[in-house]
Design a protein around this motif. Structure first.
Motif, PDB file in Angstrom:
ATOM      1  N   ALA A  30      23.333  45.582  66.273  1.00 43.91           N
ATOM      2  CA  ALA A  30      23.318  46.454  67.450  1.00 43.91           C
ATOM      3  C   ALA A  30      22.090  46.164  68.283  1.00 43.91           C
ATOM      4  CB  ALA A  30      23.336  47.927  67.020  1.00 43.91           C
ATOM      5  N   ASN A  31      22.123  46.605  69.527  1.00 44.83           N
ATOM      6  CA  ASN A  31      21.034  46.338  70.465  1.00 44.83           C
ATOM      7  C   ASN A  31      19.924  47.378  70.332  1.00 44.83           C
ATOM      8  OD1 ASN A  31      19.480  45.354  72.525  1.00 44.83           O
ATOM      9  ND2 ASN A  31      20.665  46.375  74.132  1.00 44.83           N
ATOM     10  N   TYR A  32      19.418  47.522  69.126  1.00 48.13           N
ATOM     11  CA  TYR A  32      18.230  48.355  68.923  1.00 48.13           C
ATOM     12  C   TYR A  32      17.577  47.943  67.605  1.00 48.13           C
ATOM     13  CZ  TYR A  32      21.583  51.020  66.067  1.00 48.13           C
ATOM     14  OH  TYR A  32      22.538  51.383  65.165  1.00 48.13           O
ATOM     15  N   PRO A  33      16.260  48.138  67.472  1.00 50.80           N
ATOM     16  CA  PRO A  33      15.573  47.708  66.258  1.00 50.80           C
ATOM     17  C   PRO A  33      16.052  48.472  65.026  1.00 50.80           C
ATOM     18  CG  PRO A  33      14.013  48.138  68.031  1.00 50.80           C
ATOM     19  CD  PRO A  33      15.347  48.669  68.477  1.00 50.80           C
ATOM     20  N   PHE A  34      15.918  47.816  63.869  1.00 53.52           N
ATOM     21  CA  PHE A  34      16.134  48.419  62.550  1.00 53.52           C
ATOM     22  C   PHE A  34      17.584  48.815  62.294  1.00 53.52           C
ATOM     23  CE2 PHE A  34      11.857  50.106  63.989  1.00 53.52           C
ATOM     24  CZ  PHE A  34      11.191  48.965  63.586  1.00 53.52           C
ATOM     25  N   CYS A  35      18.557  48.101  62.911  1.00 53.14           N
ATOM     26  CA  CYS A  35      19.950  48.430  62.634  1.00 53.14           C
ATOM     27  C   CYS A  35      20.357  47.965  61.240  1.00 53.14           C
ATOM     28  CB  CYS A  35      20.881  47.825  63.689  1.00 53.14           C
ATOM     29  SG  CYS A  35      20.811  46.037  63.789  1.00 53.14           S
ATOM     30  N   THR A  67      27.396  27.256  46.311  1.00 55.61           N
ATOM     31  CA  THR A  67      27.212  28.334  47.276  1.00 55.61           C
ATOM     32  C   THR A  67      25.755  28.487  47.691  1.00 55.61           C
ATOM     33  OG1 THR A  67      26.946  29.981  45.508  1.00 55.61           O
ATOM     34  CG2 THR A  67      29.170  29.635  46.378  1.00 55.61           C
ATOM     35  N   VAL A  68      25.572  29.159  48.816  1.00 56.89           N
ATOM     36  CA  VAL A  68      24.250  29.551  49.294  1.00 56.89           C
ATOM     37  C   VAL A  68      24.236  31.063  49.434  1.00 56.89           C
ATOM     38  CG1 VAL A  68      22.617  29.487  51.228  1.00 56.89           C
ATOM     39  CG2 VAL A  68      23.789  27.410  50.530  1.00 56.89           C
ATOM     40  N   ASP A  69      23.195  31.700  48.931  1.00 56.51           N
ATOM     41  CA  ASP A  69      23.000  33.133  49.141  1.00 56.51           C
ATOM     42  C   ASP A  69      22.078  33.335  50.340  1.00 56.51           C
ATOM     43  OD1 ASP A  69      24.465  33.494  46.877  1.00 56.51           O
ATOM     44  OD2 ASP A  69      22.842  34.277  45.643  1.00 56.51           O
ATOM     45  N   PHE A  70      22.546  34.074  51.332  1.00 59.16           N
ATOM     46  CA  PHE A  70      21.698  34.461  52.461  1.00 59.16           C
ATOM     47  C   PHE A  70      21.289  35.913  52.266  1.00 59.16           C
ATOM     48  CE2 PHE A  70      23.928  30.872  54.389  1.00 59.16           C
ATOM     49  CZ  PHE A  70      22.900  30.238  55.064  1.00 59.16           C
ATOM     50  N   VAL A  71      19.978  36.167  52.227  1.00 59.41           N
ATOM     51  CA  VAL A  71      19.460  37.518  52.049  1.00 59.41           C
ATOM     52  C   VAL A  71      18.842  37.964  53.366  1.00 59.41           C
ATOM     53  CG1 VAL A  71      17.910  39.000  50.718  1.00 59.41           C
ATOM     54  CG2 VAL A  71      18.959  37.001  49.631  1.00 59.41           C
ATOM     55  N   ASP A  72      19.420  38.986  53.981  1.00 58.03           N
ATOM     56  CA  ASP A  72      18.981  39.472  55.286  1.00 58.03           C
ATOM     57  C   ASP A  72      18.253  40.795  55.109  1.00 58.03           C
ATOM     58  OD1 ASP A  72      18.777  39.737  58.077  1.00 58.03           O
ATOM     59  OD2 ASP A  72      20.620  40.929  58.163  1.00 58.03           O
ATOM     60  N   ILE A  73      17.061  40.924  55.692  1.00 58.85           N
ATOM     61  CA  ILE A  73      16.313  42.179  55.606  1.00 58.85           C
ATOM     62  C   ILE A  73      16.096  42.744  57.003  1.00 58.85           C
ATOM     63  CG2 ILE A  73      15.133  41.444  53.505  1.00 58.85           C
ATOM     64  CD1 ILE A  73      12.594  41.095  55.237  1.00 58.85           C
ATOM     65  N   ALA A  74      15.667  43.983  57.065  1.00 60.57           N
ATOM     66  CA  ALA A  74      15.399  44.621  58.352  1.00 60.57           C
ATOM     67  C   ALA A  74      14.354  43.835  59.129  1.00 60.57           C
ATOM     68  CB  ALA A  74      14.924  46.059  58.136  1.00 60.57           C
ATOM     69  N   GLY A  75      14.441  43.886  60.453  1.00 58.49           N
ATOM     70  CA  GLY A  75      13.490  43.166  61.299  1.00 58.49           C
ATOM     71  C   GLY A  75      12.059  43.621  61.061  1.00 58.49           C
ATOM     72  N   LEU A  76      11.173  42.645  60.932  1.00 61.00           N
ATOM     73  CA  LEU A  76       9.753  42.949  60.784  1.00 61.00           C
ATOM     74  C   LEU A  76       9.131  43.163  62.161  1.00 61.00           C
ATOM     75  CD1 LEU A  76       8.824  40.198  58.161  1.00 61.00           C
ATOM     76  CD2 LEU A  76       9.163  42.631  57.715  1.00 61.00           C
ATOM     77  N   VAL A  77       8.081  43.960  62.223  1.00 58.34           N
ATOM     78  CA  VAL A  77       7.361  44.164  63.481  1.00 58.34           C
ATOM     79  C   VAL A  77       5.869  44.017  63.220  1.00 58.34           C
ATOM     80  CG1 VAL A  77       9.082  45.718  64.480  1.00 58.34           C
ATOM     81  CG2 VAL A  77       7.234  46.675  63.098  1.00 58.34           C
TER      82      VAL A  77
END
Length: 363
Positions: A30-35, A67-77
């Motif tokens: 979404a178009n806002y931080p920390f989605c 396979t490849v594991d992709f680990v996605d975390i919340a955006g850092l600031v």
């Protein structure tokens, strides 16, 4: 072994859009931080046309890619290491990854806000690098505080304390842990810290559709930065990757060709990730399954066997090896054996990319 990549970046750089496209795991974008408020893990099959070629020879019941594991975390600031934003609390989820994919915004779009007020990829990289470094510094300082006093009477702990003190000084000078020099005896202590800045970095330059396939001025700056620090950079468009995932398989090659591409961003990311980490693929082939296995370049035959099962390595006797091109051209094991293209290799054989292998073992 499977490849695991941790995805980091500032909010609104396209991290979750890219993650959705690559893994189809449904992370909200979404178009806002920390989605992205929970760490997401997507398991992605590694595309390898050699699997299909082997399957056409063997006609197996199943085809199993690695396979490849992709680990996605919340955006850092900025300030994440001190508790700002949400990304900091999830950094532990990428401590065990093999490498970091740093998604960098390399496009202008007035409709998508930038937390720093404007697009500047090198500034963004510096922010993330600083936060990861500060997090690592905190980790090392806490470890040093635990061993400092006992080290005065314990020789083993003294060596650890000395290493930690040097590492603290190194990182306080602004240098990442991956450039810290170690001797062989110090490696186990260093690895046990699971430092974020010790990991290799692959920069994903997220560009607009018009900048595919050659990139733009923003991505060129990132490429130069990556080259200077011995990292790698890939030009990718998260929006295009998302669109690719909506198309039927049969239409994807034509779509890529219309954009001047011969492979998807996923393919490029994985290929560069393998190269960055020195990984290769070997195969096993039979009526039950054709399967790809990932190992580090330089792995000897027993170690490669151990990726399948520890008993294979423990009881290793020999490996029967056929080169991929020979296996396909000679229509399988029987043809390769008749043509003298099946090699019998011992414990010192170094496995090569594309080897088709069968292991003999006794436990």
């Amino acid at each position: 072994m499977g490849l695991q990549l941790g995805i980091v970046g500032l909010p609104n750089v396209g991290k979750s859009t890219l993650f959705n496209a690559l893994s189809a795991a449904g992370a909200e974008a979404a178009n806002y931080p920390f989605c992205t408020i929970e760490p997401n893990v997507g398991v992605v099959p590694v595309p390898d046309p050699r699997l299909q070629a082997l399957a056409e020879v063997v006609n197996p019941q199943a085809i199993l890619p690695t396979t490849v594991d992709f680990v996605d975390i919340a955006g850092l600031v900025r300030g994440a290491s001190k508790g700002e934003g949400l990304g900091n609390q999830f950094l532990g989820n990428i401590r065990s990854t093999d490498a970091i994919v740093h998604v960098v915004r390399c496009f202008e779009d007035p409709n998508i806000v930038h937390v720093e007020g404007g697009v500047d990829p090198l500034r963004d990289i510096e922010i993330i690098d600083t936060e990861l470094l500060l997090k690592d510094l905190d980790t090392v300082e806490k470890r040093y505080a635990r061993v400092e006093k006992p080290a005065k009477v314990d020789v083993k702990l003294r060596a650890e304390a000395e290493l930690l003190a040097r590492l603290i000084a190194w990182m306080n000078s602004g240098k990442p842990a991956r450039s810290f020099e170690l001797d062989e005896q110090e490696q186990p202590i260093f690895r046990s810290l699971f430092l974020l800045t010790a990991k290799p970095v692959l920069y994903a330059c997220n560009v607009d559709e018009g900048s595919i396939p050659d990139g733009n001025a923003f991505s060129e700056r990132v490429k130069a930065h990556a080259a200077a620090e011995g990292s790698r950079a890939v030009v990718i468009s998260a929006a295009i990757e998302a669109e690719i995932q909506t198309l039927p398989e049969s239409e994807r090659p034509g779509f890529l060709q219309s954009l001047g591409l011969t492979e998807s961003g996923l393919d490029r990311l994985i290929r560069e990730g393998y190269s960055l980490l020195g990984l290769i693929t070997y195969f096993t082939a039979g009526e039950k399954e054709v399967r790809a296995w990932t190992i580090r370049r330089g792995t000897k035959a027993p170690g490669a066997a151990g990726v399948i099962h520890t008993d294979f390595e423990r009881g290793f006797i020999r490996a029967e090896v056929i080169k991929f091109k020979d296996y396909v051209a000679l229509k399988g094991e029987s043809g390769a054996r008749s043509a003298g293209k099946l090699g019998v290799e011992g414990k010192e054989y170094v496995v090569e990319d594309g080897d088709v292998m069968h292991f003999r073992f006794n436990v």
